[in-house]
Design a protein around this motif. Structure first.
Motif, short mmCIF file in Angstrom:
data_model
loop_
_atom_site.label_atom_id
_atom_site.label_comp_id
_atom_site.label_asym_id
_atom_site.label_seq_id
_atom_site.Cartn_x
_atom_site.Cartn_y
_atom_site.Cartn_z
N ALA A 1 0.83 -1.21 0.00
CA ALA A 1 0.00 0.00 0.00
C ALA A 1 0.87 1.26 0.00
CB ALA A 1 -0.92 -0.01 1.22
N TYR A 2 2.02 1.18 0.64
CA TYR A 2 2.92 2.33 0.70
C TYR A 2 3.74 2.48 -0.58
CZ TYR A 2 7.02 5.08 2.14
OH TYR A 2 8.03 6.01 2.22
N TRP A 3 4.23 1.37 -1.10
CA TRP A 3 5.19 1.42 -2.21
C TRP A 3 4.52 1.32 -3.58
CZ3 TRP A 3 9.79 3.30 -2.36
CH2 TRP A 3 10.64 3.00 -3.40
N GLY A 4 3.35 0.69 -3.64
CA GLY A 4 2.68 0.53 -4.92
C GLY A 4 3.23 -0.64 -5.72
N ASP A 5 3.09 -0.59 -7.02
CA ASP A 5 3.48 -1.70 -7.91
C ASP A 5 4.91 -1.60 -8.41
OD1 ASP A 5 0.95 -2.79 -7.70
OD2 ASP A 5 0.17 -1.61 -9.37
N ARG A 6 5.65 -0.60 -7.96
CA ARG A 6 7.03 -0.45 -8.43
C ARG A 6 7.91 -1.59 -7.91
NH1 ARG A 6 8.40 5.05 -5.80
NH2 ARG A 6 6.79 4.30 -4.34
N PRO A 7 8.92 -1.98 -8.66
CA PRO A 7 9.88 -2.97 -8.15
C PRO A 7 10.57 -2.43 -6.89
CG PRO A 7 10.15 -2.68 -10.51
CD PRO A 7 9.23 -1.59 -10.05
N PHE A 8 10.80 -3.30 -5.96
CA PHE A 8 11.46 -2.90 -4.72
C PHE A 8 12.56 -3.92 -4.42
CE2 PHE A 8 11.73 -2.73 -0.01
CZ PHE A 8 12.11 -1.41 0.13
N ARG A 9 13.81 -3.51 -4.60
CA ARG A 9 14.93 -4.42 -4.40
C ARG A 9 15.49 -4.31 -2.98
NH1 ARG A 9 15.38 -2.74 -9.79
NH2 ARG A 9 16.48 -0.84 -9.18
N PHE A 10 16.26 -5.29 -2.60
CA PHE A 10 16.88 -5.27 -1.28
C PHE A 10 17.72 -4.01 -1.08
CE2 PHE A 10 15.73 -9.72 -1.29
CZ PHE A 10 15.60 -10.06 0.05
N THR A 11 18.34 -3.55 -2.14
CA THR A 11 19.20 -2.36 -2.04
C THR A 11 18.40 -1.08 -1.81
OG1 THR A 11 19.21 -2.28 -4.46
CG2 THR A 11 21.12 -3.31 -3.38
N ASP A 12 17.07 -1.13 -2.07
CA ASP A 12 16.22 0.03 -1.79
C ASP A 12 15.94 0.18 -0.29
OD1 ASP A 12 15.90 0.84 -4.47
OD2 ASP A 12 14.40 -0.72 -4.78
N LEU A 13 16.23 -0.89 0.45
CA LEU A 13 15.99 -0.88 1.88
C LEU A 13 17.16 -0.17 2.56
CD1 LEU A 13 13.66 -2.18 3.55
CD2 LEU A 13 15.22 -4.05 4.06
N THR A 14 17.00 1.09 2.84
CA THR A 14 18.06 1.92 3.44
C THR A 14 17.56 2.54 4.74
OG1 THR A 14 17.33 3.93 2.31
CG2 THR A 14 18.91 2.51 1.13
N PRO A 15 18.44 3.05 5.60
CA PRO A 15 17.98 3.71 6.83
C PRO A 15 17.02 4.86 6.56
CG PRO A 15 20.32 3.25 6.98
CD PRO A 15 19.91 2.91 5.57
N GLY A 16 17.29 5.64 5.50
CA GLY A 16 16.41 6.74 5.16
C GLY A 16 15.03 6.26 4.73
N TRP A 17 15.01 5.20 3.91
CA TRP A 17 13.73 4.65 3.47
C TRP A 17 12.94 4.11 4.66
CZ3 TRP A 17 10.93 0.27 3.84
CH2 TRP A 17 9.82 0.14 2.98
N LEU A 18 13.62 3.42 5.55
CA LEU A 18 12.94 2.84 6.72
C LEU A 18 12.36 3.94 7.60
CD1 LEU A 18 15.47 0.01 7.56
CD2 LEU A 18 13.06 -0.32 6.98
N SER A 19 13.10 5.03 7.79
CA SER A 19 12.58 6.14 8.60
C SER A 19 11.34 6.75 7.96
CB SER A 19 13.66 7.21 8.78
OG SER A 19 14.73 6.72 9.55
#
Length: 305
Positions: free
Chosen positions: A41-59
């Motif tokens: 619901a937050y990210w939508g249908d876009r691809p989301f890779r492990f490398t997208d998981l960053t401290p800034g993204w998590l915050s």
């Protein structure tokens, strides 16, 4: 096994939920799928890779969850699930290990509403049989949970007749895998016999689960909802000042043991917790109440009411 060169986190997370269901861990699979839906619901249908998981993204994601009005314990559950999936990806070589990735988001546990009953309320439940058969069954089932050292409902629901031998109950906790042994006191044995399944062909000791596999999990969920509905009615019928649920039995047992000054390590072992730190989260609300009482007493000596 998921083997993409550029692994998509959402796809991998879905595959782990599937694996959990295949292993019969339906409750954990349900948590994974809930966290996956919230992330989608937050990210939508876009691809989301492990490398997208960053401290800034998590915050930013944590801020989004706060903005949705979720409680901190719910936010923590979603973030801990993401952390678990990330670590599984690292173990499988699908992502690089990054120390402290989740350091700046909340993955702890905060005490919520009061879940434990006072000693007086527990005594009242113990001596107040109900004319309504459904409420009486709920009362006995709650007291049984308490008498078995605050056993979680999920563990009691899946007990088998072979787990009870010579007045001793031996079982493995479904959440942690810890093996526990409970010697039943006469009062606990009487409660167990009064709650026991009337079906001689049932593979389970108590009447909460009938089917196997996923159907068994659905039976467990239905029985838990039914018991909690009945316990809310029971609390009103008995005039209890505290809310009542199946989990109140576990919190009440731990809180009462703590009030009697039993060592936290002993309470930890009795409840099958992984650490004393987990056990002590049960006592935080009790400590907060004592602090409030202390502050009220001090202010009353200085400031007018």
């Amino acid at each position: 096994m998921y083997m993409s060169k550029k692994p998509d986190f959402l796809t991998f997370m879905s595959s782990r939920a599937d694996r959990l269901e295949e292993d019969g861990r339906y409750g954990t699979a349900h948590v994974y799928r809930s966290a996956l839906r919230r992330l989608g619901a937050y990210w939508g249908d876009r691809p989301f890779r492990f490398t997208d998981l960053t401290p800034g993204w998590l915050s930013a994601y944590q801020s989004y969850l706060q903005g949705e009005g979720l409680r901190w314990n719910t936010i923590s559950t979603y973030l801990r699930t993401l952390r678990a999936v990330y670590r599984q990806g690292v173990d499988l070589g699908l992502a690089p290990a990054r120390a402290g990735l989740f350091r700046h988001v909340y993955t702890g546990s905060r005490p919520g509403e009061r879940r434990s009953l006072s000693e007086a309320s527990l005594r009242l439940l113990g001596v107040t049989p109900q004319a309504d058969a459904r409420l009486e069954a709920a009362r006995r089932q709650f007291l049984l949970l308490f008498a078995l050292r605050g056993i979680p409902f999920v563990d009691v629901a899946y007990l088998r007749p072979c787990d009870l031998r010579g007045g001793v109950l031996s079982y493995r906790r479904r959440k942690t895998g810890a093996c526990l042994r409970v010697r039943l006191e006469p009062s606990a044995l009487r409660l167990l016999e009064s709650c026991r399944s009337a079906d001689p062909a049932s593979p389970y000791l108590l009447p909460f689960v009938r089917g196997a596999g996923r159907q068994g999990y659905l039976d467990y969920q239905h029985s838990l909802r039914r018991l909690n509905r009945s316990l809310r009615l029971l609390a009103a019928a008995c005039g209890l000042p505290e809310p009542l649920s199946s989990y109140s039995a576990r919190h009440s047992w731990a809180t009462l043991a703590n009030s009697k000054n039993y060592q936290h390590e002993l309470i930890r072992d009795a409840m099958g917790h992984s650490s004393v730190k987990v056990t002590e989260t049960y006592f935080r609300a009790h400590a907060d109440r004592r602090i409030d009482e202390m502050n009220r007493d001090l202010l009353s000596a200085v400031l007018p009411g």
